[in-house]
Design an enzyme around this catalytic site. Structure first.
Site, PDB file in Angstrom:
ATOM      1  N   LYS A 117       0.310   0.083  15.082  1.00  0.00           N
ATOM      2  CA  LYS A 117       1.681   0.002  15.603  1.00  0.00           C
ATOM      3  C   LYS A 117       1.981  -1.212  16.479  1.00  0.00           C
ATOM      4  O   LYS A 117       3.149  -1.550  16.683  1.00  0.00           O
ATOM      5  CB  LYS A 117       1.987   1.265  16.425  1.00  0.00           C
ATOM      6  N   PRO A 165      -5.129   0.529  18.513  1.00  0.00           N
ATOM      7  CA  PRO A 165      -4.782   0.047  17.170  1.00  0.00           C
ATOM      8  C   PRO A 165      -4.821   1.107  16.064  1.00  0.00           C
ATOM      9  O   PRO A 165      -4.431   0.813  14.934  1.00  0.00           O
ATOM     10  CB  PRO A 165      -5.829  -1.047  16.900  1.00  0.00           C
ATOM     11  N   HIS A 214       0.841  -1.202   0.000  1.00  0.00           N
ATOM     12  CA  HIS A 214       0.000   0.000   0.000  1.00  0.00           C
ATOM     13  C   HIS A 214       0.875   1.250   0.000  1.00  0.00           C
ATOM     14  O   HIS A 214       1.737   1.395   0.851  1.00  0.00           O
ATOM     15  CB  HIS A 214      -0.936  -0.006   1.209  1.00  0.00           C
ATOM     16  N   TYR A 251       3.521   6.537  10.193  1.00  0.00           N
ATOM     17  CA  TYR A 251       2.704   5.367   9.842  1.00  0.00           C
ATOM     18  C   TYR A 251       3.562   4.281   9.191  1.00  0.00           C
ATOM     19  O   TYR A 251       3.417   3.099   9.508  1.00  0.00           O
ATOM     20  CB  TYR A 251       1.570   5.788   8.905  1.00  0.00           C
ATOM     21  N   TYR A 257      -9.611   5.434   6.946  1.00  0.00           N
ATOM     22  CA  TYR A 257      -9.823   5.780   8.350  1.00  0.00           C
ATOM     23  C   TYR A 257     -10.848   6.919   8.372  1.00  0.00           C
ATOM     24  O   TYR A 257     -10.587   7.960   7.763  1.00  0.00           O
ATOM     25  CB  TYR A 257      -8.531   6.277   8.997  1.00  0.00           C
TER      26      TYR A 257
END
Ligand code: RFL
Ligand code: PHB
Length: 389
Positions: free
Chosen positions: A296, A292, A72, A384, A200
């Site tokens: 991580k 979550p 991704h 991220y 998200y």
């Protein structure tokens, strides 16, 4: 039984540590309280940082991850009716791989079986002894018989409900905790994901996440109250709620189906310091928990054992304990950065009970900043995709 490193827990932390040590000729035995198929039935994380994938390759078990994992290059973040894409690859030239924790665990278990490394499953009453001395021991019962493993070191990789972290004397242990007043209700479904990338979503009704495990299997989450019970959420109710939190075009594309797993995870931030006492070294969830939202938890477990394996190799190769002495400090520096990022992303996207219009507008201002500022987006991308190991 005698081994060099006794590892408690066959989650990703314990199994990967065993693998890294084995590759360097260091003997390790893994003691796990559950059966192997139970360990594999726990649906958890799905996103691997670039550094994690590189370590998995270096451990010689990256083949299936590279074939089946999905690379991704970015994520979508939605807030109310706005949406922005964080282009990791375009911004900082890094990517993540979507590959389920279950699959990684399966690859690690298979590698242990193939090499003949010893893993004891269904060990009862696991207890640690003598961590202040030179020859610590792990005792357990199996099939009604008492067993003992004598080690040079014990790695406590037994997660947040394990026995290891409690062995650090209370007067030397400092814990830091934040419990969030909500959880994530997660559903796994054999339908293609709604989008190519993770979405998200911060919505007035609460957070939602569209994730995936493969081109035909999706993982979805909605934020629920801390007291919610899985039994009260039919699949229909779940997907109705998810659709209400997504923009109409995405909701219209969503393919629903019967859930193949459904569970609630409560959100918590937790760190126990230090991560070492005597001959006991903690790694992964045994030492720290993140909510979550930043993906991580698994990556931190991998980073811990990378640092720990290096320190143990140094000990056995050169007799130097510099790495072991510095382990806790080195690991915790990374842990605290992940705690900060996970807390920040959780704060940005969740609905906090009792938040007033001021709090909500601050979240929106933060989102707008992210959508407008390349630098803000770069900071998110860097965190991220993970700092280099
Ligand atoms: P694990 O995976 O919990 O493995 C610990 C192992 O130790 C065993 N054990 C014992 N063995 C022997 N004796 C004892 N006394 C023992 N007590 C426990 C357990 O049976 C288990 O096999 O910890 P590890 O290896 O540190 O790995 C960490 C990751 O599993 C964890 O950080 C992530 O999965 C966290 N997490 C998530 N992270 C994400 O990045 N994204 C997610 O979506 C996500 N979802 C989750 C999660 C963690 C959850 N937990 C812990 C309840 C969802 C859930 C439900
Ligand atoms: C998941 O796919 O389970 C997942 C992905 C990203 C997260 C959390 C969970 O931040």
């Amino acid at each position: 039984m005698r081994t060099q490193v006794g590892i408690v827990g066959a989650g990703p932390a314990g199994l990967l540590l065993g693998r890294l040590l084995e590759r360097q000729g260091i003997d390790a035995v893994v003691i796990e309280r559950r059966p192997a198929d139970y360990v594999l039935s726990r649906i958890r994380a799905g996103v691997l940082e670039q550094g994690s994938t590189e370590l998995i390759d270096a451990a010689g078990i990256g083949g299936r991850m590279r074939r089946e994992g999905l690379v991704h290059e970015g994520i979508e973040i939605a807030f109310d009716d706005r949406r922005t894409r964080i282009d990791f690859h375009g911004l900082i030239g890094r990517t993540v791989v979507v590959y389920g924790q279950t699959e990684l665990t399966r690859d690690l278990m298979l590698a242990r079986t193939e090499s003949g490394a010893v893993t004891v499953y269904e060990a009862e009453d696991v207890a640690l002894h003598g961590i202040d001395g030179d020859l610590p021991r792990i005792t357990y019962a199996k099939d009604g018989m008492a067993h003992e493993v004598v080690c040079d070191f014990i790695a406590g990789c037994d997660g947040s409900h394990g026995v290891s972290h409690a062995m650090i004397p209370a007067e030397l242990r400092v814990t830091h905790e934040r419990v969030y007043p909500f959880g994530w209700l997660g559903v796994l479904v054999d339908r293609p994901p709604v989008a190519d990338e993770l979405i998200y979503a911060g919505h007035e009704r609460g957070f939602a996440l569209c994730s995936m495990r493969s081109a035909t299997r999706s993982r979805y989450y909605v934020q629920v109250g801390a007291a919610e019970r899985v039994e009260d959420w039919s699949d229909d109710r779940f997907f109705d709620e998810l659709c209400r939190r997504l923009d109409p075009a995405t909701a219209a594309r969503l393919q629903t189906g019967p859930s193949i797993e459904k569970s609630i995870a409560r959100l918590r931030s937790f760190v126990a310091e230090p991560m070492r006492h005597g001959r006991l070294l903690l790694a992964g969830d045994a030492a720290h928990i993140v909510p979550p939202t930043g993906a991580k938890g698994l990556n931190l477990a991998i980073a811990d054992v990378a640092i720990l394996a290096e320190a143990l190799v140094e000990h056995y190769r050169s007799g130097s304990d510099r790495g072991l002495d510095g382990y806790s400090e080195r690991a915790l520096a990374r842990v605290w950065n992940a705690e900060r990022f996970s807390w920040w992303m959780t704060s940005l996207l969740h609905r906090f009970p009792g938040t007033d219009s001021f709090g909500r507008r601050l979240q929106r201002a933060e989102f707008d900043h992210l959508a407008r500022s390349r630098r803000a987006a770069e900071v998110l991308a860097e965190n991220y995709t993970g700092l280099a190991l």
